[in-house]
Write a protein that holds these residues in place. Structure first.
Motif, PDB file in Angstrom:
ATOM      1  N   THR A 195      45.586  -8.196  33.112  1.00  0.00           N
ATOM      2  CA  THR A 195      44.594  -9.176  33.566  1.00  0.00           C
ATOM      3  C   THR A 195      43.199  -8.801  33.069  1.00  0.00           C
ATOM      4  OG1 THR A 195      44.145  -7.903  35.571  1.00  0.00           O
ATOM      5  CG2 THR A 195      45.917  -9.558  35.698  1.00  0.00           C
ATOM      6  N   SER A 227      39.184   0.350  28.381  1.00  0.00           N
ATOM      7  CA  SER A 227      37.985   0.821  27.703  1.00  0.00           C
ATOM      8  C   SER A 227      37.752   0.156  26.339  1.00  0.00           C
ATOM      9  CB  SER A 227      38.052   2.340  27.512  1.00  0.00           C
ATOM     10  OG  SER A 227      39.270   2.685  26.905  1.00  0.00           O
ATOM     11  N   ALA A 228      38.803  -0.148  25.630  1.00  0.00           N
ATOM     12  CA  ALA A 228      38.648  -0.690  24.283  1.00  0.00           C
ATOM     13  C   ALA A 228      39.979  -1.335  23.901  1.00  0.00           C
ATOM     14  CB  ALA A 228      38.295   0.425  23.304  1.00  0.00           C
ATOM     15  N   GLY A 245      46.125  -5.642  39.127  1.00  0.00           N
ATOM     16  CA  GLY A 245      46.278  -6.802  38.253  1.00  0.00           C
ATOM     17  C   GLY A 245      47.713  -6.812  37.741  1.00  0.00           C
ATOM     18  N   GLY A 246      47.872  -6.482  36.458  1.00  0.00           N
ATOM     19  CA  GLY A 246      49.217  -6.450  35.870  1.00  0.00           C
ATOM     20  C   GLY A 246      49.927  -5.120  36.059  1.00  0.00           C
ATOM     21  N   GLY A 247      49.213  -4.111  36.525  1.00  0.00           N
ATOM     22  CA  GLY A 247      49.837  -2.800  36.754  1.00  0.00           C
ATOM     23  C   GLY A 247      50.199  -2.076  35.470  1.00  0.00           C
ATOM     24  N   THR A 248      49.395  -2.265  34.408  1.00  0.00           N
ATOM     25  CA  THR A 248      49.697  -1.609  33.124  1.00  0.00           C
ATOM     26  C   THR A 248      48.821  -0.386  32.859  1.00  0.00           C
ATOM     27  OG1 THR A 248      48.144  -2.957  31.860  1.00  0.00           O
ATOM     28  CG2 THR A 248      50.396  -3.808  32.080  1.00  0.00           C
ATOM     29  N   GLY A 249      48.002  -0.007  33.826  1.00  0.00           N
ATOM     30  CA  GLY A 249      47.152   1.169  33.633  1.00  0.00           C
ATOM     31  C   GLY A 249      47.994   2.430  33.449  1.00  0.00           C
ATOM     32  N   ILE A 309      36.617  -7.129  41.826  1.00  0.00           N
ATOM     33  CA  ILE A 309      36.137  -8.084  40.823  1.00  0.00           C
ATOM     34  C   ILE A 309      36.807  -9.438  41.079  1.00  0.00           C
ATOM     35  CG2 ILE A 309      36.021  -8.618  38.360  1.00  0.00           C
ATOM     36  CD1 ILE A 309      36.199  -5.564  37.845  1.00  0.00           C
ATOM     37  N   ILE A 331      43.577  -2.417  44.551  1.00  0.00           N
ATOM     38  CA  ILE A 331      43.577  -3.678  43.803  1.00  0.00           C
ATOM     39  C   ILE A 331      44.500  -3.512  42.607  1.00  0.00           C
ATOM     40  CG2 ILE A 331      42.132  -5.454  42.744  1.00  0.00           C
ATOM     41  CD1 ILE A 331      41.360  -4.813  45.604  1.00  0.00           C
TER      42      ILE A 331
HETATM   43  C1  FAD Z   1      51.559   0.053  26.326  1.00  0.00           C
HETATM   44  C2  FAD Z   1      50.145   0.116  26.829  1.00  0.00           C
HETATM   45  C3  FAD Z   1      49.103  -0.192  25.967  1.00  0.00           C
HETATM   46  C4  FAD Z   1      47.770  -0.143  26.419  1.00  0.00           C
HETATM   47  N1  FAD Z   1      46.772  -0.441  25.540  1.00  0.00           N
HETATM   48  C5  FAD Z   1      45.487  -0.396  25.980  1.00  0.00           C
HETATM   49  C6  FAD Z   1      44.409  -0.704  25.094  1.00  0.00           C
HETATM   50  O1  FAD Z   1      44.601  -1.086  23.961  1.00  0.00           O
HETATM   51  N2  FAD Z   1      43.156  -0.592  25.585  1.00  0.00           N
HETATM   52  C7  FAD Z   1      42.895  -0.248  26.881  1.00  0.00           C
HETATM   53  O2  FAD Z   1      41.732  -0.181  27.288  1.00  0.00           O
HETATM   54  N3  FAD Z   1      43.901   0.025  27.728  1.00  0.00           N
HETATM   55  C8  FAD Z   1      45.169  -0.044  27.317  1.00  0.00           C
HETATM   56  N4  FAD Z   1      46.183   0.223  28.193  1.00  0.00           N
HETATM   57  C9  FAD Z   1      45.868   0.432  29.604  1.00  0.00           C
HETATM   58  C10 FAD Z   1      45.955  -0.927  30.382  1.00  0.00           C
HETATM   59  O3  FAD Z   1      46.937  -1.749  29.861  1.00  0.00           O
HETATM   60  C11 FAD Z   1      44.723  -1.740  30.282  1.00  0.00           C
HETATM   61  O4  FAD Z   1      43.639  -1.057  30.799  1.00  0.00           O
HETATM   62  C12 FAD Z   1      44.875  -3.078  31.004  1.00  0.00           C
HETATM   63  O5  FAD Z   1      43.877  -3.917  30.610  1.00  0.00           O
HETATM   64  C13 FAD Z   1      44.930  -2.987  32.503  1.00  0.00           C
HETATM   65  O6  FAD Z   1      45.060  -4.299  33.029  1.00  0.00           O
HETATM   66  P1  FAD Z   1      45.994  -4.572  34.284  1.00  0.00           P
HETATM   67  O7  FAD Z   1      45.803  -5.986  34.711  1.00  0.00           O
HETATM   68  O8  FAD Z   1      47.388  -4.164  34.020  1.00  0.00           O
HETATM   69  O9  FAD Z   1      45.314  -3.607  35.338  1.00  0.00           O
HETATM   70  P2  FAD Z   1      45.971  -2.705  36.481  1.00  0.00           P
HETATM   71  O10 FAD Z   1      46.812  -1.635  35.877  1.00  0.00           O
HETATM   72  O11 FAD Z   1      46.617  -3.577  37.489  1.00  0.00           O
HETATM   73  O12 FAD Z   1      44.650  -2.079  37.106  1.00  0.00           O
HETATM   74  C14 FAD Z   1      43.873  -1.179  36.361  1.00  0.00           C
HETATM   75  C15 FAD Z   1      42.778  -0.656  37.279  1.00  0.00           C
HETATM   76  O13 FAD Z   1      41.886  -1.703  37.570  1.00  0.00           O
HETATM   77  C16 FAD Z   1      41.794  -1.934  38.973  1.00  0.00           C
HETATM   78  N5  FAD Z   1      41.692  -3.379  39.154  1.00  0.00           N
HETATM   79  C17 FAD Z   1      42.562  -4.333  38.747  1.00  0.00           C
HETATM   80  N6  FAD Z   1      42.085  -5.550  39.055  1.00  0.00           N
HETATM   81  C18 FAD Z   1      40.892  -5.350  39.677  1.00  0.00           C
HETATM   82  C19 FAD Z   1      39.925  -6.207  40.260  1.00  0.00           C
HETATM   83  N7  FAD Z   1      40.069  -7.534  40.268  1.00  0.00           N
HETATM   84  N8  FAD Z   1      38.827  -5.657  40.822  1.00  0.00           N
HETATM   85  C20 FAD Z   1      38.651  -4.316  40.838  1.00  0.00           C
HETATM   86  N9  FAD Z   1      39.539  -3.459  40.316  1.00  0.00           N
HETATM   87  C21 FAD Z   1      40.644  -3.973  39.740  1.00  0.00           C
HETATM   88  C22 FAD Z   1      43.044  -1.344  39.565  1.00  0.00           C
HETATM   89  O14 FAD Z   1      42.823  -0.919  40.898  1.00  0.00           O
HETATM   90  C23 FAD Z   1      43.277  -0.170  38.640  1.00  0.00           C
HETATM   91  O15 FAD Z   1      42.483   0.904  39.051  1.00  0.00           O
HETATM   92  C24 FAD Z   1      47.503   0.206  27.767  1.00  0.00           C
HETATM   93  C25 FAD Z   1      48.552   0.510  28.617  1.00  0.00           C
HETATM   94  C26 FAD Z   1      49.866   0.467  28.172  1.00  0.00           C
HETATM   95  C27 FAD Z   1      50.965   0.776  29.143  1.00  0.00           C
END
Ligand code: FAD
Length: 470
Positions: free
Chosen positions: A151, A160-161, A84-88, A212, A82
């Motif tokens: 997302t 996490s925070a 979302g935005g791929g920012t993990g 989710i 899965i």
């Molecule tokens: C520059 C930078 C700053 C950041 N700052 C923070 C911060 O302040 N706090 C923080 O907690 N994190 C931070 N992060 C990590 C990340 O950005 C966050 O956790 C963000 O919210 C992930 O959202 P995403 O949509 O990009 O998720 P994704 O990277 O797409 O996915 C994250 C994880 O969630 C899973 N996932 C996604 N959508 C679903 C769904 N619908 N159901 C089940 N699983 C799902 C994916 O499989 C993956 O394992 C940061 C990362 C970067 C690169």
């Protein structure tokens, strides 16, 4: 279509046909792009994950399309990741076993806004949710600095925070995730609702324990936050000021970050706006708290360089202050030099400037500190997200040992398995994986322990709990 990942023997043309009319992406270059996240922050993860690709991307637009996608995947025994935005940061959204990438960004509706809560579909961007909340005088209790592309589902599953945590706690603190619904990966996918503490079974499980579909998060009163930058001669003084602000009854902070002066040299957009060669304290506070904040910073030996409303900041064409916090701090350095990496380190509680001063000389010139202040379980805590000039895995291990020898806790940012980061340390969460995803199709390779327990039923896994893990 042959398997791009080289890891599946599924007929992907037949699979795509079975999915119709759900939108799919079949161009290899686009699939490869969507197989990556920000794992490249870590040279160790980059080596391990850069050749892991999915085979097909699916973009469901409705819950029904999501259910259909999961049912087809279940029928074909297709591995599912899965996204979302791929920012993990830890390769959380990397398809370890190839297969299907389900991108949620078309499931992006804000469903309901009420007193103290918002419900949105998993693929809604956090910035869009905050924009929808603003006319209601509300905002998310916290959001990551990536809110423009991250997302709500990804934040809850992987984060996490964030900005707001110094006031409102971590995501996992009671009352922050109010509820979520997650879909099973079964013959006939079903939506299950998790309220309150039960939502933690799915939170930070990296998408392994169900898909989710909707999330309800806590919202708080919105303020016209004032962004500040103050500078200090010594890092410890900036840290001590951060702690004093976090404790002050007259100052309500949404963000408190300290940054080593050497890192600030990588912030070209702040050149001329903050004193060069000084350690930085970043703040976001309520508008009425400006005077007490200025007084406190001066009393603590600091110098106020910037104190701007959002309009003033925009007029000066300066970035948001949170672009210098959390993992955006790391990103500023990585933009200039890819040899940088980072670590995640929990500091002694309560925050203690002396403990920071004591460990600093032992860390070496390749470790530059950066702390975030947060509240976890009601207590003020700090996390160090230092810039580390990467030399070798051995040197990284040495740095970890130095931190630990001084009473700090390392939450390793260089591990690609969900149990490695600290929040899901044992078998317990896998009982929920077994319930929600009995075939283990949701990126099971990201769990270090799944192979140990996948043959057991959920209650047996739960009973095993902490026992043999590790
Ligand atoms: C520059 C930078 C700053 C950041 N700052 C923070 C911060 O302040 N706090 C923080 O907690 N994190 C931070 N992060 C990590 C990340 O950005 C966050 O956790 C963000 O919210 C992930 O959202 P995403 O949509 O990009 O998720 P994704 O990277 O797409 O996915 C994250 C994880 O969630 C899973 N996932 C996604 N959508 C679903 C769904 N619908 N159901 C089940 N699983 C799902 C994916 O499989 C993956 O394992 C940061 C990362 C970067 C690169």
């Amino acid at each position: 279509m042959t398997s791009l990942s080289g890891k599946t023997d599924i007929d992907w043309d037949a699979f795509t046909a079975a999915l119709a009319p759900v939108e799919t992406i079949t161009e290899p270059v686009l699939i490869k792009k969507r197989s990556r996240d920000f794992f490249w922050y870590s040279p160790i993860l980059n080596d391990a994950l850069k050749r892991c690709f999915g085979d097909l991307v699916v973009r469901p637009k409705t819950t029904e399309e999501l259910a259909r996608t999961l049912a087809v995947a279940y029928a074909h025994d297709a591995p599912i990741t899965i996204r979302g935005g791929g920012t993990g940061n830890y390769g959380q959204a990397v398809p370890m076993d190839g297969g299907l990438i389900v991108e949620t960004t078309a499931l992006n509706q804000v469903i309901e806004i009420g007193e103290g809560y918002v419900t949105a579909q998993a693929g809604a961007l956090l910035a869009d949710i905050n924009a929808a909340l603003a006319p209601h005088g509300a905002e998310l209790a916290m959001f990551p600095s990536t809110q423009d592309i991250a997302t709500i589902g990804g934040f809850v599953a992987g984060g996490s925070a964030g900005i707001g945590s110094v006031a409102n706690g971590a995501l996992r603190d009671p009352g922050n995730i109010l509820s979520l619904t997650a879909m099973t990966v079964t013959d006939t996918p079903e939506l299950r609702r998790f309220d309150g503490a039960d939502a933690l079974h799915i939170h930070h499980a990296w998408g392994l324990n169900g898909v989710i579909a909707e999330v309800t998060l806590r919202t708080v009163k919105r303020y016209d936050w004032v962004g500040g930058m103050a500078t200090f001669d010594s890092y410890e003084d900036g840290y001590a000021a951060g702690y004093a602000i976090a404790q002050a009854e007259t100052i309500h902070a949404k963000l408190l970050t300290t940054v080593d002066a050497r890192i600030c040299a990588y912030f070209p957009k702040l050149e001329g706006h903050i004193r060069a060669g000084k350690h930085l304290l970043v703040t976001m506070i309520r508008p009425h708290d400006v005077d007490p904040l200025r007084t406190l910073i001066t009393q603590m030996g600091g110098h106020v360089d910037l104190m701007l409303t959002d309009e003033e900041r925009a007029a000066l064409k300066l970035p948001h202050v949170f672009d210098f916090s959390y993992n955006h701090t790391t990103l500023q350095v990585l933009k200039a030099d890819r040899k940088a990496t980072y670590q995640q380190v929990g500091c002694p509680i309560p925050p203690d400037a002396k403990a920071i001063a004591d460990v600093r000389p032992h860390l070496g010139d390749d470790v530059w500190m950066h702390h975030e202040f947060a509240r976890v379980g009601g207590e003020i805590v700090t996390f160090d997200l230092p810039i580390i000039w990467f030399q070798s895995p051995e040197r990284l291990a040495e740095i970890n040992i130095t931190y630990e020898a001084h009473g700090f806790t390392v939450y390793d940012a260089h591990t690609w398995n969900v149990e490695g980061g600290g929040l899901k340390p044992d078998y317990t969460h896998l009982a929920w994986k077994k319930r929600m995803d009995p075939k283990g199709l949701l990126n099971a390779a990201k769990s270090r322990f799944w192979d140990d327990v996948k043959h057991l039923d959920p209650d047996e896994i739960e009973a095993k709990g902490h026992s043999n893990a590790g």
